[in-house]
Design a protein around this motif. Sequence first.
Motif, PDB file in Angstrom:
ATOM      1  N   LEU A   2      65.928  56.115  44.991  1.00 36.42           N
ATOM      2  CA  LEU A   2      66.625  55.075  45.746  1.00 36.42           C
ATOM      3  C   LEU A   2      65.691  54.501  46.812  1.00 36.42           C
ATOM      4  O   LEU A   2      64.828  55.206  47.328  1.00 36.42           O
ATOM      5  CB  LEU A   2      67.848  55.672  46.446  1.00 36.42           C
ATOM      6  CG  LEU A   2      69.000  56.170  45.572  1.00 36.42           C
ATOM      7  CD1 LEU A   2      69.979  56.966  46.429  1.00 36.42           C
ATOM      8  CD2 LEU A   2      69.703  55.010  44.897  1.00 36.42           C
ATOM      9  N   ALA A  11      75.471  53.697  52.824  1.00 42.50           N
ATOM     10  CA  ALA A  11      75.993  54.262  54.074  1.00 42.50           C
ATOM     11  C   ALA A  11      76.934  53.275  54.756  1.00 42.50           C
ATOM     12  O   ALA A  11      77.972  53.667  55.300  1.00 42.50           O
ATOM     13  CB  ALA A  11      74.844  54.639  54.998  1.00 42.50           C
ATOM     14  N   LEU A  18      73.897  56.072  60.148  1.00 46.18           N
ATOM     15  CA  LEU A  18      72.734  56.938  59.931  1.00 46.18           C
ATOM     16  C   LEU A  18      71.584  56.516  60.826  1.00 46.18           C
ATOM     17  O   LEU A  18      71.362  55.323  61.043  1.00 46.18           O
ATOM     18  CB  LEU A  18      72.254  56.849  58.474  1.00 46.18           C
ATOM     19  CG  LEU A  18      73.158  57.330  57.341  1.00 46.18           C
ATOM     20  CD1 LEU A  18      72.419  57.179  56.016  1.00 46.18           C
ATOM     21  CD2 LEU A  18      73.567  58.782  57.538  1.00 46.18           C
ATOM     22  N   GLU A  22      67.518  59.990  59.157  1.00 51.23           N
ATOM     23  CA  GLU A  22      68.537  60.412  58.183  1.00 51.23           C
ATOM     24  C   GLU A  22      68.461  59.574  56.908  1.00 51.23           C
ATOM     25  O   GLU A  22      68.670  60.080  55.807  1.00 51.23           O
ATOM     26  CB  GLU A  22      69.943  60.300  58.785  1.00 51.23           C
ATOM     27  CG  GLU A  22      70.293  61.464  59.703  1.00 51.23           C
ATOM     28  CD  GLU A  22      71.691  61.314  60.293  1.00 51.23           C
ATOM     29  OE1 GLU A  22      72.459  62.277  60.235  1.00 51.23           O
ATOM     30  OE2 GLU A  22      72.019  60.219  60.808  1.00 51.23           O
ATOM     31  N   LYS A  25      65.869  61.121  54.805  1.00 54.58           N
ATOM     32  CA  LYS A  25      66.332  62.427  54.319  1.00 54.58           C
ATOM     33  C   LYS A  25      67.311  62.244  53.147  1.00 54.58           C
ATOM     34  O   LYS A  25      67.157  62.872  52.093  1.00 54.58           O
ATOM     35  CB  LYS A  25      67.018  63.150  55.483  1.00 54.58           C
ATOM     36  CG  LYS A  25      67.760  64.425  55.143  1.00 54.58           C
ATOM     37  CD  LYS A  25      68.384  64.994  56.443  1.00 54.58           C
ATOM     38  CE  LYS A  25      69.757  65.623  56.215  1.00 54.58           C
ATOM     39  NZ  LYS A  25      69.708  66.826  55.415  1.00 54.58           N
ATOM     40  N   TYR A  26      68.306  61.377  53.321  1.00 55.84           N
ATOM     41  CA  TYR A  26      69.299  61.198  52.256  1.00 55.84           C
ATOM     42  C   TYR A  26      68.708  60.456  51.056  1.00 55.84           C
ATOM     43  O   TYR A  26      69.162  60.617  49.929  1.00 55.84           O
ATOM     44  CB  TYR A  26      70.563  60.497  52.785  1.00 55.84           C
ATOM     45  CG  TYR A  26      71.375  61.392  53.695  1.00 55.84           C
ATOM     46  CD1 TYR A  26      71.886  62.598  53.226  1.00 55.84           C
ATOM     47  CD2 TYR A  26      71.594  61.065  55.031  1.00 55.84           C
ATOM     48  CE1 TYR A  26      72.601  63.451  54.050  1.00 55.84           C
ATOM     49  CE2 TYR A  26      72.312  61.909  55.863  1.00 55.84           C
ATOM     50  CZ  TYR A  26      72.817  63.094  55.374  1.00 55.84           C
ATOM     51  OH  TYR A  26      73.517  63.940  56.188  1.00 55.84           O
ATOM     52  N   GLU A  29      67.320  63.333  49.086  1.00 54.32           N
ATOM     53  CA  GLU A  29      68.336  64.255  48.575  1.00 54.32           C
ATOM     54  C   GLU A  29      69.240  63.588  47.541  1.00 54.32           C
ATOM     55  O   GLU A  29      69.536  64.164  46.498  1.00 54.32           O
ATOM     56  CB  GLU A  29      69.178  64.804  49.725  1.00 54.32           C
ATOM     57  CG  GLU A  29      68.376  65.751  50.607  1.00 54.32           C
ATOM     58  CD  GLU A  29      69.176  66.233  51.795  1.00 54.32           C
ATOM     59  OE1 GLU A  29      68.657  67.089  52.527  1.00 54.32           O
ATOM     60  OE2 GLU A  29      70.305  65.747  51.994  1.00 54.32           O
ATOM     61  N   LEU A  30      69.697  62.359  47.853  1.00 56.84           N
ATOM     62  CA  LEU A  30      70.595  61.691  46.905  1.00 56.84           C
ATOM     63  C   LEU A  30      69.856  61.383  45.608  1.00 56.84           C
ATOM     64  O   LEU A  30      70.420  61.505  44.525  1.00 56.84           O
ATOM     65  CB  LEU A  30      71.164  60.395  47.510  1.00 56.84           C
ATOM     66  CG  LEU A  30      72.087  60.574  48.720  1.00 56.84           C
ATOM     67  CD1 LEU A  30      72.542  59.221  49.264  1.00 56.84           C
ATOM     68  CD2 LEU A  30      73.317  61.407  48.352  1.00 56.84           C
ATOM     69  N   GLY A  32      67.568  63.161  44.283  1.00 59.05           N
ATOM     70  CA  GLY A  32      67.505  64.433  43.558  1.00 59.05           C
ATOM     71  C   GLY A  32      68.790  64.685  42.786  1.00 59.05           C
ATOM     72  O   GLY A  32      68.770  65.106  41.624  1.00 59.05           O
ATOM     73  N   VAL A  33      69.922  64.415  43.422  1.00 59.64           N
ATOM     74  CA  VAL A  33      71.204  64.661  42.760  1.00 59.64           C
ATOM     75  C   VAL A  33      71.411  63.649  41.631  1.00 59.64           C
ATOM     76  O   VAL A  33      71.892  64.003  40.548  1.00 59.64           O
ATOM     77  CB  VAL A  33      72.374  64.605  43.765  1.00 59.64           C
ATOM     78  CG1 VAL A  33      73.692  64.894  43.056  1.00 59.64           C
ATOM     79  CG2 VAL A  33      72.172  65.620  44.890  1.00 59.64           C
TER      80      VAL A  33
END
Lengths: 95, 486
Positions: A2, A11, A18, A22, A25-26, A29-30, A32-33
């Motif tokens: 992303l 967001a 955010l 952040e 960071k997201y 992480e997002l 990855g998911v």
Amino acid sequence: MLTSEEVKHIALLARIGLTDSEVEKYRNELSGVLDFFHELGELDLSRESVGDGIPVKENDTREDRVAEFVEIGREDILNGVPVRKDGFIKVRSVF
Amino acid sequence: MIRELHEKLKSGTLTAVSLAESYLSRIDERDGEIGAFLSILGEDARKSARFVDEKIARGEEIGLLEGVPGAVKDNMCKVGTRTTAGSKILDGYVSPYDATVIERLSGAGAVILGKTNMDEFAMGSSTESSAYRQTKNPVDPERVPGGSSGGSAAAVADGMAVFALGSDTGGSIRQPASFCGIVGLKPTYGRVSRYGLIAMASSLDQIGPFTQTVEDAAIVFSEIYGYDPMDVTTAESDGKRFEDFLSGDICGLRIGVPKEYLSGGLDDRVRKTFDASVERFRSLGAEIREISLPHAKYALPVYYIIMPSEVSSNLARFDGVRYGMSVDDKTERFSESDTLLETYLDTRGYGFGDEVKRRVMLGTYALSAGYYDAYYKKAQDVRKLIRKDFADAFREVDLVFSPTAPEPAFRFGAKQDDPVGMYLSDIYTVTANLAGIPAISFPMGTVEEEGKRLPVGGQLMGKWFDEETMLRAADAFEKAGADERK
């Protein structure tokens, strides 16, 4: 992966503030998911029948009418409101 | 355990007040170390206990759960008490009404000792995402109790409550039961009313009990299930008392073992314990069959699309306007303007923790324009295939048996920076929620790690609305284990 702009857009849609760190960071992480979801892509559902034949409960509908809260008073509910003024819920202006 | 307490209360060798007091002192003594509770309702508990004693003194009959001390997860509303769901955003919120399960427990005369810690809004597998405190696993305080109902599991495992209610959206009752070495039951979707349960993912959430024994789980479950006009998804009560089905006899019962579950990330020691448990079922007269659940490998991605989508919608209500906290007066700001939008961004940015933000954003993304078909719609279609896998399997077998979790309790912090690793903890449990079937976790043995014996749970999954067969098999397994130890 992303982009930062995409994360900021999500967001905002989600109404979550955010900070810049952040967002980064997201973003990681997002992404990855989301990679983890790609497995579903390999399933070709056009050949599968997606009805499972298991009976599900029909939707119940009821008459739409005002019900009295018997033991729950108006005041009990309003007590949970963070900011009140003159019997109203106080919020900032929309625009 | 409940039956013994009931007999003692009836015969007068124990009073409900002294029973409540002994549990309250245990909490007082132990909970500083364990951290299972978010609030303790000592006065309420004593009052309900006195009521039971008065009833006994008048010579009235008492029910099985009357006077029995239990706890409830802090996402269930109890009138006049704080209900935080483990989140900062609900700090200060006091429930104006009772959840249906609370009404039923009170109606059954149970004594509610307090409300237990949990992952924020039930999102997590370790209870580490609670905004309030850490809960330690009573078996090994350096390890997590599992989650999200970690407080309820730890309370029962440590003897601070006879039973506790949890909620299970993807394994949140069964996985902590496995980690703490106790019994955890997730009923069929629609068995237990969700009215007054703070919603996480409405098509998956279900309330159920934690207990020390299978019989106790059956007793608590019998008191809380049934139709509720306030929850349209609840099914009519069929009048069953589930503890009446525990005959100990499982001769001829067909138990399926899904081959797809026994590869990949399963810990070798858990696998060994599982194989020994299969043998125990066989020696009890059950017929073991290998079965296939062809879409099993898609369950976790499907779950992690559907659940966050429902989460993003359900959690929209926490907006800094209706209840809980509002950060209009906080100094931490995320936007420049001074409008209602800022209230939302600030309140939610400040009030939600990491995992909640992650899931709300994931769900928002999966439902957003351009992605809906690829994610949410596809996941719903695959969910039907997963249900069908079980419908097909249940034509050949009566129950499906698997480990509850791929590994025993892990250490604090071990998975906190690895969301997908944490999600894998749910690999065997999410399917029951997706399919809507009942499932139970019960202790099946221990594995050794760093000199400690850590409990691992076995999971039985049953047909829709057939909790009794599952409970009968788990009870028979438990009794056989007790006989082996004699």
